[in-house]
Design a protein around this motif. Structure first.
Motif, PDB file in Angstrom:
ATOM      1  N   PRO A   1       2.911   3.475  -2.129  1.00 38.32           N
ATOM      2  CA  PRO A   1       3.169   3.578  -3.570  1.00 38.32           C
ATOM      3  C   PRO A   1       4.647   3.694  -3.928  1.00 38.32           C
ATOM      4  O   PRO A   1       5.108   3.078  -4.883  1.00 38.32           O
TER       5      PRO A   1
ATOM      6  N   GLY B   1       6.337   0.302  -3.366  1.00 34.94           N
ATOM      7  CA  GLY B   1       5.835  -0.620  -4.381  1.00 34.94           C
ATOM      8  C   GLY B   1       6.481  -0.393  -5.733  1.00 34.94           C
ATOM      9  O   GLY B   1       6.902  -1.340  -6.398  1.00 34.94           O
TER      10      GLY B   1
ATOM     11  N   THR C   1      -2.579  -2.791  -4.411  1.00 34.53           N
ATOM     12  CA  THR C   1      -2.460  -2.037  -3.163  1.00 34.53           C
ATOM     13  C   THR C   1      -3.448  -2.493  -2.096  1.00 34.53           C
ATOM     14  O   THR C   1      -3.440  -1.959  -0.991  1.00 34.53           O
TER      15      THR C   1
ATOM     16  N   ASP D   1       0.802  -1.221   0.000  1.00 34.78           N
ATOM     17  CA  ASP D   1       0.000   0.000   0.000  1.00 34.78           C
ATOM     18  C   ASP D   1       0.840   1.278   0.000  1.00 34.78           C
ATOM     19  O   ASP D   1       0.297   2.361  -0.173  1.00 34.78           O
TER      20      ASP D   1
END
Length: 178
Positions: free
Chosen positions: A15, A18, A36, A13
């Motif tokens: 960003p 990720g 996410t 989750d």
């Protein structure tokens, strides 16, 4: 004829983290998709099977353990690594029971994760260290054990722990004290 790239899903989750993981794994030859939330992962699983998965344990208010369970049910051979900044014995045990191959505490980098993908068997030679446990660590472990017993329902866990739900939520937002 080219060999197909191994499919990897990252469920994270954050960003920025990720995207960083995604780029790093793409450079190593993986075909990477990013989700996410458990809902996004569920959508991806309707049309894609994955060889590998990296799942964050805490996805906003959702539990990454739900994602581990979904991935394992879709394909028991998916090699799943759980990442967490909230490491506890209770959640590690639950992650492994639900199908994760490894459980790594953050910060973990791509090398750590790929190493975990390549180690499917346990290592009996790992030293058993007698470390002292602080009261805060014992509290953290007890909270997470109770939370796991309640299927990560914060309200029910707070009731069982005898504390206000908001107090429990605040404790869960804090990093574990080393």
């Amino acid at each position: 004829m080219t060999t197909p790239l191994p499919h990897l899903v990252i469920v994270e989750d954050d960003p920025a983290f990720g995207r960083t993981l995604r780029r790093s794994f793409e450079r190593r030859g993986y075909e990477v998709l990013l989700a996410t939330s458990p809902e996004e992962l569920e959508q991806l699983l309707t049309h894609t099977a994955f060889h590998y998965a990296v799942v964050d344990l805490k996805l906003g208010t959702a539990s990454g353990l739900t994602c581990v369970q979904m991935l394992h049910e879709k394909d028991p051979d998916t090699n799943i690594v759980v990442l967490t900044g909230f490491a506890s014995i209770a959640t590690a045990v639950e992650a492994i029971k639900l199908g994760a191959a490894h459980y790594l505490a953050k910060p973990a980098n791509t090398d750590d994760i790929e190493d975990a993908f390549n180690r499917r068997e346990g290592n009996a030679a790992v030293p058993v260290e007698g470390r002292k446990t602080s009261i805060k660590t014992v509290e953290w472990e007890y909270i997470h054990t109770t939370l796991a017993e309640c299927n990560f329902n914060i309200s029910e866990a707070a009731r069982r722990l005898g504390m206000h739900r908001r107090t429990l939520a605040r404790k869960l937002e804090k990093q574990q004290v080393k």
